[in-house]
Write an enzyme that holds these catalytic residues in place. Sequence first.
Site, PDB file in Angstrom:
ATOM      1  CG  ASP A  79      -1.892   1.067   1.273  1.00 18.20           C
ATOM      2  OD1 ASP A  79      -2.751   1.077   0.376  1.00 18.20           O
ATOM      3  OD2 ASP A  79      -1.835   1.927   2.176  1.00 18.20           O
ATOM      4  CD  GLU A  90      -2.298   2.073  -3.403  1.00 17.79           C
ATOM      5  OE1 GLU A  90      -3.458   2.253  -3.783  1.00 17.79           O
ATOM      6  OE2 GLU A  90      -1.901   2.427  -2.285  1.00 17.79           O
TER       7      GLU A  90
END
Length: 693
Positions: A350, A379
């Site tokens: 993340d 990400e």
Amino acid sequence: MNKKIMALLTGTLFSAQLLFALPGDIDSQLAKLPAYTGPGLEVTVTPTSTDFMLWSPQAEAVKLMLYPTDRNSAPTSTIDMRKSANGTWTVSLPGQLYGQFYTFTVKYNGKWLDPTPGVWAKALGTNGERAAIIDFANTNPKGWESDKGPKVAAITDAVIYEMHHRDFSVHPSSGIVNKGKFLALTEQGTVTPLGDKTGIDHLKELGVTHVHILPSFDYNSVDESNLPSNQYNWGYDPVNYNAPEGSYSTNPADPEARVREMKEMVKALHDAGIGVIMDVVYNHTAQNDDSNFSLTAPGYYYRHRADGSYSDASACGNETASEREQMRDFIKKSIAWWADEYHIDGFRFDLMAVLDCDTVNAIRAELDKLYPYIMMYGEGWSGGSCALESSRLCYKWNCRAFPQVGVFNDNFRDAVKGATFDVYQRGYVCGNTDLTNIIKRGLAGSVSHPDILGNDEAAWAQSPTQTINYCEAHDNWTMWDKIFISANDYSQEEKIAADKLSAALILLAQGIPFFQLGEDFLRSKPKFFEQEPTAVHEMFEDNSYNSPDYTNAIRWGEKVRNIDVFKYVRGLIELRREAALFRMGSADEIRAKLHFLPTNDLGVIEMKLEDDCDCFIVAFNPYREEKWVELPEGVFFVRYSEKGKQHEFPMNQNPVKIPPISAVVFERYGRELYECKNNIRHFENRLGLHTLI
Ligand code: CA
């Protein structure tokens, strides 16, 4: 992650004591603290003793407290720990203390901080307040010793399916007993009231290679002591990084249950040939001064602004300092723990751009030692500016610096679907032909390619193994809702065609395809509203991190209603897994074997994939009317179209017709192809024809 948590936490000032203790450049002072990267942190049970070790370099004193239960009990003993090397504190107690619970408390600047289970707790009681001493050998399901995830030679061979435990099973139509639990994924033979497969049988039927489970470590926002209150959260608010979340177990108070049940989930998926990818959130913690990091080594694990406040690149109140030696070692060992103890097959980071490239590469090297088939992607962005030079961080545009790690392809996503943050902008699938060039980039794995004009930012990948191709994930509008909102004038039939076209783009593009649970049968996230909406988009939720089941639950009955879409996606997955040309492994291979042919219409794309054996032509038509494309020399048959699998010869037609809003895959038939296969039965079966050979 997307603005999902807690404006409440932002701007919290860092503790005054630390400012007093460490004037000047806080982060460079913290980085000088001695690190301990050896074994034995937290608790080690030997045949004759139970040994505790806490890394707490600024502590003036440390106490260990033992308890008989996971909560609501006074300590049975409180023991002083001894200062040891490299900032550690240790104590060894006689006997094996299995079944007991413990916390530490640290004296810092003359004050005893709140009790903490430490940062390395591997087993927990309710809400992760106390750590537990358990024998991990007791948590292994039958056959665990020989359990292994699927071998994926190249990450581009994977088809990833993202899911949340509660969404997956909570709706009555799932037919699943263990609703919202790890064990939901172990239930075989579950069906909807009309008999359509749900649960793990659905995953098998669809043909995905990996499930990607949303955060499953211990997180903060669901009260494990009050599960019937029906709370929901995605779980991007970490508390204890190295033990499973309690609300997904059948009994959060039983530290062994949550470990065993998560392993049973992994085992059941592995037995079905499906790998398990964990969503991990090392970029921030749920709390600031009260986090387990802060209660053991105040300030050390975070980055700060010059004024001493927490830097906040996560937009959740803080950002961790992966570049600091103890933190880097923590993340590396934490990942290795999940891979080794739980047999996890991949990790999705993340807000990976909050992490520095050296740390991510160190994790990759560690996993390569353990099991080289473990995947890593994340990400390639952050939620704000970081207190570390951006050139050192895992931003997508720095991906050359972390070549063996994938990132989510937001360029391709927004071209397929239309801009994420401009809800009424149409994507290519709804006729926005201005986006055609970015779509071509995405189809070519986002590597630089001579057939695509310009050197735009969409050609960022060094290799197709770096791009996660998707148009829907837990964040933002579902594909179906976005089509509904942005192309509201389309007929239902056209909307469905646009949705199918999105699946074709993702599955026929070079790179790693990624779908959200339910995307294969038009998942929607309806908003619960009391007043009549005034705009179409108000009917749907784009940030459902804490929305009720009404919005998030998978209504499995939708599968049969949209079975045509499901079968279409399933067929594409099958085609992709059969034909290696759809999942090439390097940029050079793509430049050699993938070409775009000229077309008459700006928005029509004709892509040729060819090697010594196979030749595919894939044509994409985003227009609401039929278009024509010219096929190259050779005899082609229709391999896949909006109708699904086909073996239709358009031999007498050239140019050939591409129906409105659709993709058509042609495959070339020829003697050289047959000889190349050297396998008559294989080719006959693929054609479904016998007379031609
Ligand atoms: Ca929890």
